[in-house]
Design a protein around this motif. Sequence first.
Motif, PDB file in Angstrom:
ATOM      1  N   ASP A 172     -42.057  42.213 -14.667  1.00  0.00           N
ATOM      2  CA  ASP A 172     -42.316  41.192 -13.231  1.00  0.00           C
ATOM      3  C   ASP A 172     -41.472  39.972 -13.821  1.00  0.00           C
ATOM      4  O   ASP A 172     -41.696  39.378 -14.615  1.00  0.00           O
ATOM      5  CB  ASP A 172     -44.001  41.145 -13.688  1.00  0.00           C
ATOM      6  N   ASP A 173     -40.647  39.871 -12.666  1.00  0.00           N
ATOM      7  CA  ASP A 173     -39.978  38.581 -12.831  1.00  0.00           C
ATOM      8  C   ASP A 173     -40.356  37.406 -12.271  1.00  0.00           C
ATOM      9  O   ASP A 173     -39.864  36.486 -11.381  1.00  0.00           O
ATOM     10  CB  ASP A 173     -38.369  38.896 -12.094  1.00  0.00           C
ATOM     11  N   GLY A 174     -41.558  36.843 -12.831  1.00  0.00           N
ATOM     12  CA  GLY A 174     -42.323  35.667 -12.442  1.00  0.00           C
ATOM     13  C   GLY A 174     -42.781  35.866 -11.071  1.00  0.00           C
ATOM     14  O   GLY A 174     -42.644  34.751 -10.078  1.00  0.00           O
ATOM     15  N   SER A 175     -43.601  36.842 -10.586  1.00  0.00           N
ATOM     16  CA  SER A 175     -43.889  37.058  -9.336  1.00  0.00           C
ATOM     17  C   SER A 175     -44.895  36.009  -8.936  1.00  0.00           C
ATOM     18  O   SER A 175     -45.724  35.413  -9.880  1.00  0.00           O
ATOM     19  CB  SER A 175     -44.382  38.620  -9.068  1.00  0.00           C
ATOM     20  N   ARG A 176     -45.243  35.839  -7.703  1.00  0.00           N
ATOM     21  CA  ARG A 176     -46.099  34.880  -7.244  1.00  0.00           C
ATOM     22  C   ARG A 176     -47.357  35.629  -6.569  1.00  0.00           C
ATOM     23  O   ARG A 176     -48.222  34.879  -6.057  1.00  0.00           O
ATOM     24  CB  ARG A 176     -45.601  33.989  -6.252  1.00  0.00           C
ATOM     25  N   HIS A 213     -52.210  55.106 -17.086  1.00  0.00           N
ATOM     26  CA  HIS A 213     -51.131  56.165 -17.577  1.00  0.00           C
ATOM     27  C   HIS A 213     -50.454  55.639 -18.588  1.00  0.00           C
ATOM     28  O   HIS A 213     -49.709  54.453 -18.589  1.00  0.00           O
ATOM     29  CB  HIS A 213     -50.051  56.303 -16.383  1.00  0.00           C
ATOM     30  N   PRO A 214     -50.628  56.247 -19.997  1.00  0.00           N
ATOM     31  CA  PRO A 214     -49.854  55.503 -21.068  1.00  0.00           C
ATOM     32  C   PRO A 214     -48.592  55.547 -21.076  1.00  0.00           C
ATOM     33  O   PRO A 214     -48.014  54.708 -21.848  1.00  0.00           O
ATOM     34  CB  PRO A 214     -50.532  56.402 -22.091  1.00  0.00           C
ATOM     35  N   GLN A 215     -47.691  56.143 -20.198  1.00  0.00           N
ATOM     36  CA  GLN A 215     -46.279  56.150 -20.364  1.00  0.00           C
ATOM     37  C   GLN A 215     -45.888  54.880 -19.285  1.00  0.00           C
ATOM     38  O   GLN A 215     -44.639  54.771 -19.369  1.00  0.00           O
ATOM     39  CB  GLN A 215     -45.674  57.452 -19.545  1.00  0.00           C
ATOM     40  N   VAL A 216     -46.892  54.094 -19.015  1.00  0.00           N
ATOM     41  CA  VAL A 216     -46.451  52.991 -18.110  1.00  0.00           C
ATOM     42  C   VAL A 216     -46.570  51.758 -19.019  1.00  0.00           C
ATOM     43  O   VAL A 216     -47.742  51.317 -19.550  1.00  0.00           O
ATOM     44  CB  VAL A 216     -47.177  52.718 -16.824  1.00  0.00           C
ATOM     45  N   LYS A 217     -45.489  50.872 -19.038  1.00  0.00           N
ATOM     46  CA  LYS A 217     -45.493  49.572 -19.771  1.00  0.00           C
ATOM     47  C   LYS A 217     -45.231  48.520 -18.900  1.00  0.00           C
ATOM     48  O   LYS A 217     -44.400  48.572 -17.955  1.00  0.00           O
ATOM     49  CB  LYS A 217     -44.876  49.614 -21.035  1.00  0.00           C
ATOM     50  N   GLY A 218     -45.580  47.188 -19.355  1.00  0.00           N
ATOM     51  CA  GLY A 218     -45.143  46.221 -18.265  1.00  0.00           C
ATOM     52  C   GLY A 218     -45.025  44.774 -19.288  1.00  0.00           C
ATOM     53  O   GLY A 218     -45.369  44.698 -20.218  1.00  0.00           O
ATOM     54  N   ILE A 219     -43.987  44.320 -18.560  1.00  0.00           N
ATOM     55  CA  ILE A 219     -43.719  42.935 -18.973  1.00  0.00           C
ATOM     56  C   ILE A 219     -43.888  41.867 -17.909  1.00  0.00           C
ATOM     57  O   ILE A 219     -43.331  41.949 -16.864  1.00  0.00           O
ATOM     58  CB  ILE A 219     -41.990  43.060 -19.642  1.00  0.00           C
ATOM     59  N   CYS A 220     -44.225  40.767 -18.339  1.00  0.00           N
ATOM     60  CA  CYS A 220     -44.374  39.555 -17.396  1.00  0.00           C
ATOM     61  C   CYS A 220     -43.645  38.576 -18.015  1.00  0.00           C
ATOM     62  O   CYS A 220     -44.131  37.987 -18.856  1.00  0.00           O
ATOM     63  CB  CYS A 220     -45.827  39.329 -17.308  1.00  0.00           C
ATOM     64  N   PHE A 221     -42.828  37.822 -17.344  1.00  0.00           N
ATOM     65  CA  PHE A 221     -42.035  36.530 -17.616  1.00  0.00           C
ATOM     66  C   PHE A 221     -42.771  35.463 -17.275  1.00  0.00           C
ATOM     67  O   PHE A 221     -43.960  35.419 -16.424  1.00  0.00           O
ATOM     68  CB  PHE A 221     -40.674  36.393 -16.945  1.00  0.00           C
ATOM     69  N   VAL A 240     -41.448  35.652 -22.273  1.00  0.00           N
ATOM     70  CA  VAL A 240     -42.346  36.630 -21.717  1.00  0.00           C
ATOM     71  C   VAL A 240     -43.764  36.000 -21.966  1.00  0.00           C
ATOM     72  O   VAL A 240     -44.172  35.478 -22.823  1.00  0.00           O
ATOM     73  CB  VAL A 240     -42.377  37.955 -22.672  1.00  0.00           C
ATOM     74  N   SER A 241     -44.485  36.223 -21.041  1.00  0.00           N
ATOM     75  CA  SER A 241     -45.881  35.586 -21.122  1.00  0.00           C
ATOM     76  C   SER A 241     -47.136  36.563 -21.326  1.00  0.00           C
ATOM     77  O   SER A 241     -47.945  36.506 -22.027  1.00  0.00           O
ATOM     78  CB  SER A 241     -46.319  34.821 -19.731  1.00  0.00           C
ATOM     79  N   ARG A 242     -46.886  37.775 -21.192  1.00  0.00           N
ATOM     80  CA  ARG A 242     -47.890  38.837 -21.152  1.00  0.00           C
ATOM     81  C   ARG A 242     -47.039  40.293 -21.283  1.00  0.00           C
ATOM     82  O   ARG A 242     -45.959  40.358 -20.744  1.00  0.00           O
ATOM     83  CB  ARG A 242     -48.728  38.809 -20.094  1.00  0.00           C
ATOM     84  N   LYS A 243     -47.766  41.089 -21.909  1.00  0.00           N
ATOM     85  CA  LYS A 243     -47.276  42.726 -21.967  1.00  0.00           C
ATOM     86  C   LYS A 243     -48.562  43.457 -21.867  1.00  0.00           C
ATOM     87  O   LYS A 243     -49.521  43.053 -22.075  1.00  0.00           O
ATOM     88  CB  LYS A 243     -46.483  42.910 -23.355  1.00  0.00           C
ATOM     89  N   CYS A 244     -48.061  44.644 -21.494  1.00  0.00           N
ATOM     90  CA  CYS A 244     -49.133  45.627 -21.504  1.00  0.00           C
ATOM     91  C   CYS A 244     -48.705  47.102 -21.677  1.00  0.00           C
ATOM     92  O   CYS A 244     -47.497  47.474 -21.273  1.00  0.00           O
ATOM     93  CB  CYS A 244     -50.325  45.731 -20.052  1.00  0.00           C
ATOM     94  N   GLY A 245     -49.437  47.914 -22.261  1.00  0.00           N
ATOM     95  CA  GLY A 245     -49.226  49.512 -22.352  1.00  0.00           C
ATOM     96  C   GLY A 245     -48.262  49.685 -23.657  1.00  0.00           C
ATOM     97  O   GLY A 245     -48.027  50.620 -23.913  1.00  0.00           O
TER      98      GLY A 245
END
Length: 309
Positions: free
Chosen positions: A44-48, A62-70, A303-308
């Motif tokens: 996630d490139d700093g979405s609003r 779904h454990p195969q999905v990971k997320g990174i938030c700028f 990076v501000s947050r991560k998940c997965g």
Amino acid sequence: MQDSKLLSIILPSYNEQDNIPHTFEVINNILTSASIPYEIIFVDDGSRDLTYQRIYEVSLQHPQVKGICFSRNFGKEAAIFAGLEASAGACCLIMDCDLQHPAELIPEMYRLWLEGNEVIEGIKSSRGKENPLHTFCAKSFYNIISRATGIDMSKASDFKLLDRKAVDALLAMPERAPFFRALSSWIGFKTISVPFDVQKREIGTSKWSPRKLIKYAIHNITSFSGAPLQFVTLLGWIMFLCSIVLGIQSLYRYFTGTALEGFTTVILLQLIIGSILMISLGIIGHYISRIYDEIKARPRYLVSRKCGF
């Protein structure tokens, strides 16, 4: 520990809250049917909007999905490199979250990788339906960058599958402002092309405005090539040749007694030379600012947050 067959799919996402669940379902169905082990990394490139919230919700199911938030918007290039750095796969595929890059081609690209190819590059056989002005500007940009770098990028895209060796080569580059599309061609390795037609967006609208496209073009041309600086030199030689011609003409008229008052000519020459000087200083100044950014060596993204993970 790295899985020798795992495919990491990196999806830069900016204001794509409605696309996240749909994109996952499409990719999951295709790769499950093809029995390809995979992980999906949404960046996630700093979405609003609620893009990261949707990523988080999908990752819980779904454990195969990971997320990174700028922490803010750092741009698509930064999102691509963040995904590459976080990936665990033996190969990585980069594609658009809006599915304009056809997910149906992923099994074919994966098969080509299994056969020993190290860079499987998606090339556009058609650009789909888009604004004629956008098409013209895009073609002009790729013609310029192709001539400046000596790499044919007329049909290039970010839709690529890279072997881990190619990924490591890209990540080893310390540039603060990398141009992924050009660097992934510059690194070499055993490359094969796969043609594709740009798909129509099913959900939402393009996030690229003319202003953003122009800024993107200038940013990437100057980050990857010094050709604009050579353009300054070319302008200087052109003006030098013009000054020789005008000088010979002026001396001839002076000695033959046909010299005329040339206020208009003088003013025009001053305006032309002044404009060229200011343009040249602007180009040089832009490169100096790029050098300044590289010297500061700030991180490509935060990076501000991560998940997965």
